[in-house]
Design an enzyme around this catalytic site. Structure first.
Site, PDB file in Angstrom:
ATOM      1  N   ASP A   7       0.882  -1.155   0.000  1.00 20.74           N
ATOM      2  CA  ASP A   7       0.000   0.000   0.000  1.00 20.74           C
ATOM      3  C   ASP A   7       0.931   1.221   0.000  1.00 20.74           C
ATOM      4  O   ASP A   7       2.081   1.122   0.441  1.00 20.74           O
ATOM      5  CB  ASP A   7      -0.873  -0.043   1.264  1.00 20.74           C
ATOM      6  N   ASP A   9      -0.096   5.010   0.735  1.00 25.28           N
ATOM      7  CA  ASP A   9      -0.378   5.999   1.785  1.00 25.28           C
ATOM      8  C   ASP A   9      -0.349   5.337   3.166  1.00 25.28           C
ATOM      9  O   ASP A   9      -1.151   4.443   3.437  1.00 25.28           O
ATOM     10  CB  ASP A   9      -1.763   6.637   1.560  1.00 25.28           C
TER      11      ASP A   9
HETATM   12  C1  BG6 Z   1      -5.830   5.731  -0.163  1.00 25.44           C
HETATM   13  C2  BG6 Z   1      -5.930   6.548   1.109  1.00 25.44           C
HETATM   14  O1  BG6 Z   1      -4.505   5.328  -0.365  1.00 25.44           O
HETATM   15  O2  BG6 Z   1      -6.266   6.492  -1.289  1.00 25.44           O
HETATM   16  C3  BG6 Z   1      -7.349   7.080   1.258  1.00 25.44           C
HETATM   17  O3  BG6 Z   1      -5.584   5.748   2.226  1.00 25.44           O
HETATM   18  C4  BG6 Z   1      -7.746   7.853   0.008  1.00 25.44           C
HETATM   19  O4  BG6 Z   1      -7.415   7.888   2.400  1.00 25.44           O
HETATM   20  C5  BG6 Z   1      -7.604   6.954  -1.211  1.00 25.44           C
HETATM   21  O5  BG6 Z   1      -9.101   8.300   0.115  1.00 25.44           O
HETATM   22  C6  BG6 Z   1      -7.965   7.663  -2.515  1.00 25.44           C
HETATM   23  O6  BG6 Z   1      -7.018   8.649  -2.775  1.00 25.44           O
HETATM   24  P1  BG6 Z   1      -7.075   9.711  -3.933  1.00 25.44           P
HETATM   25  O7  BG6 Z   1      -5.653  10.238  -3.960  1.00 25.44           O
HETATM   26  O8  BG6 Z   1      -7.425   8.997  -5.196  1.00 25.44           O
HETATM   27  O9  BG6 Z   1      -8.080  10.748  -3.572  1.00 25.44           O
HETATM   28 MG    MG Z   2      -2.830   3.072   3.597  1.00 19.91          MG
END
Ligand code: BG6
Ligand code: MG
Length: 211
Positions: A7, A9
């Site tokens: 993963d 984030d």
């Molecule tokens: C995930 C995060 O990696 O990505 C979430 O943990 C986030 O919090 C999701 O909502 C979607 O991200 P993005 O960048 O497409 O808005």
């Molecule tokens: Mg994560």
């Protein structure tokens, strides 16, 4: 195990505070209560599903689909501006060196992220080339806990699911790994939930799990 799917984030890099600031700005504009605890519920959840969670506290008239799209776009614009401040210094030496050593040991590495900003973030932090494949919010129709993002990552690595392990900091992600027939490794506060036997106290513990 031949492949490790990460993963992004909260595992490779911390973007939580940027998500928080961007959602907070949108919520404030709409007069919606939003705090760090609600922000934690958004981990691993797609952008539109995150918006729905924030809107649980909205007192006004229900938003149309196009109004929701507009609000999510507004949040993403703020978020991307904040991400623009990221540099390779946002990745710890421990993460960078562990990824390199895993590759030296012959493991194939992929990103499995719900984010549509994953490639942008990887470019900002200078880690695009650290992975053999990237599966992200751009190539899936169903977000975690659906296994699609990890199933695609394994496909891109050309490995069967049972030869892949997933490293995750969110409950939705750990469930997605199991549903995809993969091993799940927990890192961060989610370890307390004891969803999986494998866990990392610190990122470089991967070097013990993958000899
Ligand atoms: C995930 C995060 O990696 O990505 C979430 O943990 C986030 O919090 C999701 O909502 C979607 O991200 P993005 O960048 O497409 O808005
Ligand atoms: Mg994560």
């Amino acid at each position: 195990m031949k492949g490790i799917i990460f993963d992004l984030d909260g595992v490779i890099v911390s973007t939580d505070q940027y998500h928080f600031q961007a959602w907070k700005q949108m919520a404030d504009n709409m007069g919606i209560y939003f705090d760090e605890e609600i922000n934690h519920r958004l981990r691993g959840v797609s952008r539109m599903e995150s918006l729905d969670i924030i809107l649980e506290r909205y007192q006004g008239t229900a938003l149309s689909e196009s109004e929701k799209e507009q609000r999510a776009a507004e949040k993403n614009q703020t978020y991307k501006e904040l991400l623009g401040n990221m540099t390779p210094d946002d990745v710890t030496a421990e993460v960078r060196e562990t990824l390199q050593e895993l590759r030296n040991r012959g493991y194939r590495l992929a990103i499995g992220s719900s984010s549509k900003n994953a490639k942008f973030i990887l470019a900002r932090i200078g880690l695009t080339d650290a992975f053999d494949a990237i599966s992200d919010g751009e190539n899936i129709s169903n977000s975690k806990p659906d296994p699609e993002v990890f199933v695609k990552a394994a496909e891109y690595l050309q490995l069967p699911a049972e030869e892949c392990a997933v490293v995750e900091d969110a409950e939705a992600g750990i469930q997605a790994a199991f549903r995809g027939g993969m091993k799940a490794i927990a890192i961060g506060s989610i370890r307390e939930a004891k969803l999986t036997e494998l866990e990392l106290v610190t990122f470089s513990d991967l070097l013990r799990i993958f000899p």
